[in-house]
Design a protein around this motif. Sequence first.
Motif, short mmCIF file in Angstrom:
data_model
loop_
_atom_site.label_atom_id
_atom_site.label_comp_id
_atom_site.label_asym_id
_atom_site.label_seq_id
_atom_site.Cartn_x
_atom_site.Cartn_y
_atom_site.Cartn_z
N UNK A 3 0.82 -1.20 0.00
CA UNK A 3 0.00 0.00 0.00
C UNK A 3 0.86 1.25 0.00
N UNK A 4 0.32 2.33 -0.51
CA UNK A 4 0.97 3.63 -0.52
C UNK A 4 -0.02 4.63 0.03
N UNK A 148 11.29 4.60 7.41
CA UNK A 148 10.06 4.61 6.60
C UNK A 148 9.84 3.26 5.93
N UNK A 149 10.91 2.68 5.39
CA UNK A 149 10.78 1.37 4.74
C UNK A 149 10.44 0.29 5.78
N UNK A 150 11.11 0.34 6.93
CA UNK A 150 10.83 -0.63 8.00
C UNK A 150 9.42 -0.45 8.54
N UNK A 151 9.00 0.78 8.67
CA UNK A 151 7.66 1.08 9.18
C UNK A 151 6.59 0.51 8.25
N UNK A 152 6.80 0.63 6.94
CA UNK A 152 5.84 0.07 5.98
C UNK A 152 5.74 -1.44 6.15
N UNK A 156 2.42 -3.30 7.69
CA UNK A 156 1.75 -4.22 6.77
C UNK A 156 1.67 -5.63 7.35
N UNK A 157 2.31 -5.82 8.50
CA UNK A 157 2.27 -7.14 9.13
C UNK A 157 3.32 -8.08 8.60
#
Length: 163
Positions: A3-4, A148-152, A156-157
Amino acid sequence: MVVSEGMPLRLLHEGRWVVSRAWVRQLTGASAGTLARWYAERHSRPEGCRHPEVVHTVGRTHYFDQQAVEAFWAAWQEDVGTGRLGTAGRKPGDGRGGYGGADRARREQAVAVALAALRAEGGYRRGLAVRLAREHGGVARSWQRAVNEARALYEAGDAGTAF
């Protein structure tokens, strides 16, 4: 599903796959400005090398027919090539901030560290990138990209399946 900003990059609409601009960016490596220009100037390009029209909108996110986007990108590469994408200083990359090799390995390590910090804290906390920069070295902006990449991944699980 990736998702974005809360919207899926790709979804099924009226029996066909449609994709967002974020998905097109991942496919082409083009900047948001380049995508906007391609769309704005679509009528000045030849029929076979024209950016497709919007076929579906959810909120403020526009979606394009995936097959039409892939055909456009193939035609663009054939007609114009991809060398022009680099004229603004962008190197061809993997769409995730690295250019392969050691750079990508360092990014993946930074994302893994950030993901571990997110797990330890039970989610995102303001100032995490600055703290990681102090603890591990480097600049806060680079750590912010990793966070930010890790948070996504975390949100997202997919936190348990990263890398």
